[in-house]
Scaffold this motif. Structure first.
Motif, PDB file in Angstrom:
ATOM      1  N   LEU A 116       0.827  -1.198   0.000  1.00  0.00           N
ATOM      2  CA  LEU A 116       0.000   0.000   0.000  1.00  0.00           C
ATOM      3  C   LEU A 116       0.869   1.258   0.000  1.00  0.00           C
ATOM      4  O   LEU A 116       0.539   2.251  -0.650  1.00  0.00           O
ATOM      5  N   ARG A 138      -4.143   3.849  -2.967  1.00  0.00           N
ATOM      6  CA  ARG A 138      -4.423   4.806  -1.888  1.00  0.00           C
ATOM      7  C   ARG A 138      -5.431   5.858  -2.350  1.00  0.00           C
ATOM      8  O   ARG A 138      -6.352   6.226  -1.611  1.00  0.00           O
ATOM      9  N   SER A 151      -9.367   6.650  -0.854  1.00  0.00           N
ATOM     10  CA  SER A 151      -9.019   7.786  -0.011  1.00  0.00           C
ATOM     11  C   SER A 151     -10.170   8.139   0.923  1.00  0.00           C
ATOM     12  O   SER A 151     -11.338   7.947   0.600  1.00  0.00           O
ATOM     13  N   PHE A 199      -1.142   5.956   6.902  1.00  0.00           N
ATOM     14  CA  PHE A 199      -2.270   5.983   5.974  1.00  0.00           C
ATOM     15  C   PHE A 199      -3.445   6.777   6.552  1.00  0.00           C
ATOM     16  O   PHE A 199      -4.590   6.323   6.550  1.00  0.00           O
ATOM     17  N   VAL A 210      -6.361   7.228   4.069  1.00  0.00           N
ATOM     18  CA  VAL A 210      -6.802   6.030   3.351  1.00  0.00           C
ATOM     19  C   VAL A 210      -7.807   5.276   4.215  1.00  0.00           C
ATOM     20  O   VAL A 210      -7.574   5.073   5.411  1.00  0.00           O
TER      21      VAL A 210
END
Length: 695
Positions: free
Chosen positions: A412, A419, A423, A436, A439
């Motif tokens: 990822l 991603r 989102s 992240f 994400v």
């Protein structure tokens, strides 16, 4: 009915659309509604910009243009409603069928110009003109009864007058004949409504809901007619299920494919179930993961990813969540197939005639429904990478379908497109990776104390061994895959005291490998080497067994699968039992054996960075533990200091080397190299290491 028409007119044209919508859901031809209407409806549009604008029915072979009049009289007057209908039919005929970009001549075998009338319309239109037009289309208009002949002449004169008004010329006999062959009158009344409701009894999932479905279709049609919109089969089914609240049976044309997809899904679900099983001396057990509840809560909110480090238990959590959700909603479970170079290839691999997203729309059952994708990281940057991103995108856009897919955190980090596709804020902050923050994902962590404590009840011998073992070993097996390796070794009779010196996964895998392979001899080791090398050469994590020589294939099927190193993914494809074993095998056979060959594989020109990166840790760990420090740092410098190395390899090698440094003296040899040549490669390597530490 330009300007959206009058209220009464909208209601009748909406009813006409509702009749057609019912046939569309039932996949019935239009002749189920009225004689001599060709084709089966595939889309309905209201209040179009076409001359005949009330309803446009697109069929599998042509187009039906409908002008809807609840009541209309047979009149030869130029300002009558019949004259207006004739004008619209003439303009439509001259404008041709189709959209602006695909205009074509009308064809009497596939197209129609229809006047739809209600039951209050009197006989001269409802019966006489209808029959006259039908007989005229079959060259049976000679010697018509007077009432039919009169109706046909009045309508023919209206068509001729409309043509003259439109073109300022008289109509030719050929054009008049062609227009009349296209024209039909369709009567709709209470009898037709009863017939449609009976047809809908074959559409609903629960017998008795057909009247409710008919009411939903009428409400939909009124709304679409007033707004000038429409629907195809897919969007209409979504409306009925999600907004109308009526469960539909599987569409007849999709039934065979849906059963195939369900069967394929069940097979994949059963196969992935092995990741939930921990083999222990007491028997097979499973550990209940706390993160599963977070996955179930997030599943109701939309699509997201399940992330984690290699062996953290992503597939097991995915499987547990799918099992729980399948109790009350449709679930489709797919493992990522690295050979799927397009969605059509994936469709054919499963044996489907229709596209997957079309089938999902046709699934019956509650919403939301769920598509699970296991191991997106298996594609390792290959052609299938874009294929599964496209599948996620298409299914996420379907009303009522959510996608839940697992992927390694490393992949990822490398996957900007993935991603971007998912989102948004993480649905459960308790299980989110800081990396992240934008994400939608749930991170599967290592085993918590509470989860480890389950071993005391389910596998006391494993729990006792851990309590008597080294602290580093106890920390190592918080990773479920590592725990599985340890438990498997204990089950095979290895004593925990023999594992006391193990501090890394690489060492644990070495011991596991030895126990599994030693008594099989050199032939098995050579066979595994060939299989791993072939996978690497094909940039894949699976391999068609028919590509192997017969001796290697026999060893794979008769020995390596039985020892738990390989599995047969589908009819003829081999894979390592876990992607971590694949990574270790690549390190063992492609990296550890010959340094120069390994460096060539890591070059920018090879483009194998995503495929090799997960194996680097085993290579560097072995060098760090078993060679002189200068040799280790020389390798690190070779992997990090030049642009000739794949950029993913450079970044990952720097990160791994930085993590291995635990005390200042570990850096002595690197420092000596930097001081010996301040402008050399060692300096560049040190810069990369510093960057890895800071990030």
């Amino acid at each position: 009915m330009s300007g959206r028409g009058t209220a009464g007119g909208v209601v009748f044209q909406a009813r006409v659309g509702a009749y057609v919508a019912a046939l569309m859901l039932a996949e019935r031809p239009l002749l189920s509604l009225a004689q001599d209407l060709p084709g089966a409806p595939t889309r309905i549009l209201f209040e179009t910009t076409a001359p005949v604008d009330d309803v446009l029915v697109e069929t599998d072979i042509g187009e039906i243009y409908v002008q809807a009049k609840n009541t209309i009289s047979l009149s030869d007057k130029s300002d009558s409603e019949l004259a207006s209908v004739a004008q619209q039919f003439v303009r439509q005929y001259r404008e041709k069928a189709g959209s602006q970009s695909t205009k074509r001549f009308f064809h009497s075998a596939q197209d129609r110009l229809v006047l739809a009338v209600g039951e209050n319309t009197l006989g001269p239109i409802r019966d006489h003109l209808r029959e006259a037009l039908e007989r005229n289309a079959t060259n049976a208009a000679t010697a018509l009864p007077q009432r039919l002949d009169k109706a046909l002449k009045v309508f023919s004169n209206q068509i001729s007058s409309a043509w003259t008004e439109e073109t300022k010329n008289s109509i030719s006999s050929q054009d008049l004949t062609a227009i009349l062959r296209l024209c039909r009158v369709v009567n709709l009344g209470t009898g037709d409504e009863r017939r449609v409701v009976e047809i809908l009894s074959h559409v609903v999932a629960v017998l008795g809901d057909e009247t409710a479905l008919w009411n939903v279709l009428k409400d939909w049609a009124v709304d679409a007619s007033s707004k000038g919109t429409g629907a195809n089969v897919r969007s209409l089914r979504e409306y009925v299920v999600l907004k109308g609240g009526v469960r539909l049976a599987v569409a007849p044309s999709f039934r065979a494919d849906i059963e195939k997809l369900k069967s394929y899904s069940a097979t994949e679900f059963q196969r992935v179930g092995r990741f939930r099983t921990l083999r222990t001396p007491e028997g097979d057990i499973s550990i209940n993961r706390l993160v599963t509840d977070a996955v179930l809560a997030a599943a109701a909110k939309g699509s997201f990813l399940i992330t984690g480090e290699p062996g953290s238990g992503k597939s097991a959590v995915l499987h547990s969540a799918a099992e729980a959700l399948a109790a009350h909603a449709p679930v489709v479970f797919l493992s990522v197939d690295t050979t799927a170079t397009s969605l059509d290839v994936l469709r054919r691999e499963i044996g489907l005639e229709h596209r997957i997203n079309e089938l999902l729309c046709a699934f019956d059952g509650n919403r939301p429904a769920f598509l699970f994708l296991d191991a997106l990281d298996a594609v390792r940057g290959g052609l299938a990478d874009a294929v599964y991103r496209k599948l996620i995108e298409e299914v996420s856009e379907l009303d009522g379908w959510h996608v839940i897919a697992s992927v390694r955190s490393f992949d990822l980090r490398m996957g900007r497109e993935l991603r971007n596709l998912l989102s948004g804020p993480p649905p459960e902050q308790q299980f989110a990776e800081k990396t992240f923050g934008t994400v939608r994902h749930i991170h599967v962590p290592i085993l918590s104390d509470t989860e480890i404590e389950q071993l005391g009840v389910k596998a006391p011998s494993v729990a006792l061994s851990l309590s008597n073992g080294d602290a580093k070993l106890r920390e190592l097996v918080r990773n479920p895959f590592n725990l599985g390796l340890l438990s498997g070794l204990l089950t095979n009779g290895v004593q925990v005291s023999e594992l006391a010196s193990i501090t890394t996964r690489g060492q644990l895998l070495e011991r596991y490998w030895t126990v599994r392979m030693d008594d099989m001899g050199l032939g098995a080791e050579i066979a595994l080497s060939k299989i791993a090398s072939a996978m690497l050469d094909q940039r894949a994590t699976t391999l068609d067994i028919t590509l192997l020589d017969s001796a290697t294939a026999d060893i794979a099927e008769e020995e390596l699968i039985g020892r738990g190193l390989l599995v047969k993914e589908s009819t003829c494809r081999l894979a390592f039992r876990h992607h971590v074993l694949y990574d270790f095998a690549i390190a063992r056979f492609a990296l550890l054996r010959d340094e120069q060959s390994a460096l060539d594989r890591c070059s920018r020109a090879s483009g194998a960075g995503l495929l090799l990166a997960p194996s680097l840790g085993y290579w560097l760990d072995e060098q760090f533990r078993n060679t002189a420090p200068m040799n280790f740092w020389r390798l690190v410098i070779s992997l990090t200091a030049t642009n000739q190395v794949d950029p993913i390899i450079r970044v990952e090698s720097a990160r791994l080397a930085a993590e291995m440094v635990t005390q200042p003296k570990d850096l002595d040899c690197l420092a000596e190299a930097v001081l010996a040549d301040p402008n050399g490669l060692a300096v560049q390597s040190a810069i990369h290491l510093a960057g890895a530490i800071l990030t």
